[in-house]
Design an enzyme around this catalytic site. Sequence first.
Site, PDB file in Angstrom:
ATOM      1  N   ARG A  18      -1.004  35.822  14.986  1.00 21.15           N
ATOM      2  CA  ARG A  18      -1.419  34.498  15.505  1.00 21.15           C
ATOM      3  C   ARG A  18      -1.284  34.037  16.972  1.00 21.15           C
ATOM      4  O   ARG A  18      -2.147  33.163  17.374  1.00 21.15           O
ATOM      5  CB  ARG A  18      -1.315  33.624  14.385  1.00 21.15           C
ATOM      6  CG  ARG A  18      -1.758  33.644  12.955  1.00 21.15           C
ATOM      7  CD  ARG A  18      -1.332  32.776  11.855  1.00 21.15           C
ATOM      8  NE  ARG A  18      -0.023  33.358  11.304  1.00 21.15           N
ATOM      9  CZ  ARG A  18       0.785  32.630  10.390  1.00 21.15           C
ATOM     10  NH1 ARG A  18       0.178  31.705   9.923  1.00 21.15           N
ATOM     11  NH2 ARG A  18       1.927  33.425  10.075  1.00 21.15           N
ATOM     12  N   LYS A  47     -11.122  22.053  11.992  1.00 26.03           N
ATOM     13  CA  LYS A  47      -9.784  22.095  11.844  1.00 26.03           C
ATOM     14  C   LYS A  47      -9.068  21.713  12.907  1.00 26.03           C
ATOM     15  O   LYS A  47      -9.120  22.344  14.259  1.00 26.03           O
ATOM     16  CB  LYS A  47      -9.069  23.189  11.074  1.00 26.03           C
ATOM     17  CG  LYS A  47      -7.700  23.247  10.852  1.00 26.03           C
ATOM     18  CD  LYS A  47      -7.223  24.128   9.976  1.00 26.03           C
ATOM     19  CE  LYS A  47      -6.471  25.508  10.758  1.00 26.03           C
ATOM     20  NZ  LYS A  47      -6.035  26.565   9.936  1.00 26.03           N
ATOM     21  N   GLY A 103      -0.804  24.037   4.235  1.00 22.14           N
ATOM     22  CA  GLY A 103      -1.205  23.027   4.762  1.00 22.14           C
ATOM     23  C   GLY A 103      -2.780  22.987   4.572  1.00 22.14           C
ATOM     24  O   GLY A 103      -3.384  22.106   4.504  1.00 22.14           O
ATOM     25  N   SER A 138       0.122  30.107   4.777  1.00 19.68           N
ATOM     26  CA  SER A 138       1.577  30.194   5.251  1.00 19.68           C
ATOM     27  C   SER A 138       2.158  28.772   4.693  1.00 19.68           C
ATOM     28  O   SER A 138       2.811  28.838   3.326  1.00 19.68           O
ATOM     29  CB  SER A 138       1.635  30.162   6.741  1.00 19.68           C
ATOM     30  OG  SER A 138       3.020  30.064   7.031  1.00 19.68           O
TER      31      SER A 138
HETATM   32  C1  R5P Z   1      -5.284  30.031  11.335  1.00 22.43           C
HETATM   33  O1  R5P Z   1      -6.042  30.074  11.905  1.00 22.43           O
HETATM   34  C2  R5P Z   1      -5.320  30.855   9.746  1.00 22.43           C
HETATM   35  O2  R5P Z   1      -6.600  31.454   9.653  1.00 22.43           O
HETATM   36  C3  R5P Z   1      -4.748  30.005   8.771  1.00 22.43           C
HETATM   37  O3  R5P Z   1      -5.692  28.970   8.453  1.00 22.43           O
HETATM   38  C4  R5P Z   1      -3.490  29.416   8.862  1.00 22.43           C
HETATM   39  O4  R5P Z   1      -2.645  30.610   9.307  1.00 22.43           O
HETATM   40  C5  R5P Z   1      -2.904  28.819   7.612  1.00 22.43           C
HETATM   41  O5  R5P Z   1      -1.750  28.413   7.882  1.00 22.43           O
HETATM   42  P1  R5P Z   1      -1.072  27.160   6.884  1.00 22.43           P
HETATM   43  O6  R5P Z   1      -1.074  27.586   5.591  1.00 22.43           O
HETATM   44  O7  R5P Z   1       0.156  27.111   7.309  1.00 22.43           O
HETATM   45  O8  R5P Z   1      -1.954  25.989   7.139  1.00 22.43           O
END
Ligand code: R5P
Length: 296
Positions: free
Chosen positions: A94, A190, A222, A219
Amino acid sequence: MSDVRLHAFPDSLAFAAQLGRAIGVRAARVAVHRFPDGERLVRVRSPAGGHAVLVHALRDPDARLIETLLAADALRRAGAARVTLVAPYLPYMRQDRVFTPGEPISQRVVGALLARAFDRVLTIEPHLHRVGRLSTVLRGGRAVSAAPAIAAWVRRRGPDVLLVGPDAESLPWVRAIARLAGAPYVIGGKLRLGDHHVRLRFPVLPPCRRAIVVDDIASSGGTLATAARALRALGVPRVEAVVVHAIFAPGARARLRAAGVRTLVSCDTVLHPTNAIPTAPLLAAALGVARRARAC
Ligand code: R5P
């Protein structure tokens, strides 16, 4: 090369067994010893086979990455002429650019480390939104799409389903899943506000009884939780979620339940109670190894 042997770390043996069934090869366990000071020693089955395929799911990656590099060296010393890593989840993807001055590009650092150790690296849906091809950051790397497996799961959910990608980065693969599943889709916008918080907006939704939010990684939860709240506020009666890599930090699943996510499933790239979508057959096909008649 026909002398293919599978080697798997203890927490990846179940996944390796599925992979092994698909190619007719039984997996040997990689033993890991932890010294009192925290260092690790790995030991692989010797001889390792002309083409050694190492399976390691790299969640909580720091120690596991070191073990993986040590195992690559051990496999070559045990006779492997070719070493392939099958890492269903590839970490550190990421951080693919310097977001704030002073940061590294972790994706390139980890990609270079693995490229030095392995001839090939196969993985499922690495986070490549700004890069496109895995081989750009990891020579010998190949990204395998989970879209066919997710689309098969979506088709089993029945008709009147709307697929939802939470952000612009999700567009290519949500579109691929939608095409395979024959379902409509929308993509949100987003804005990340911090590790645990995002802001999301959706366009006008077509009428649907069930929305399925699809993301590559969950992760903190959120993104999915915010998407679920926004969809319910827009009148969607039932919100479900499917993710590829079920990282799920502590508290994430409770957060999703509280946000009204009624069904939550994941691919099996990271061992987790939500695993419902097998990916070993996809990786077995990408390995390109002819199936042996009998496991040996
Ligand atoms: C971000 O670009 C990824 O595609 C996921 O949307 C992100 O890693 C999700 O992370 P979290 O569950 O902490 O929002």
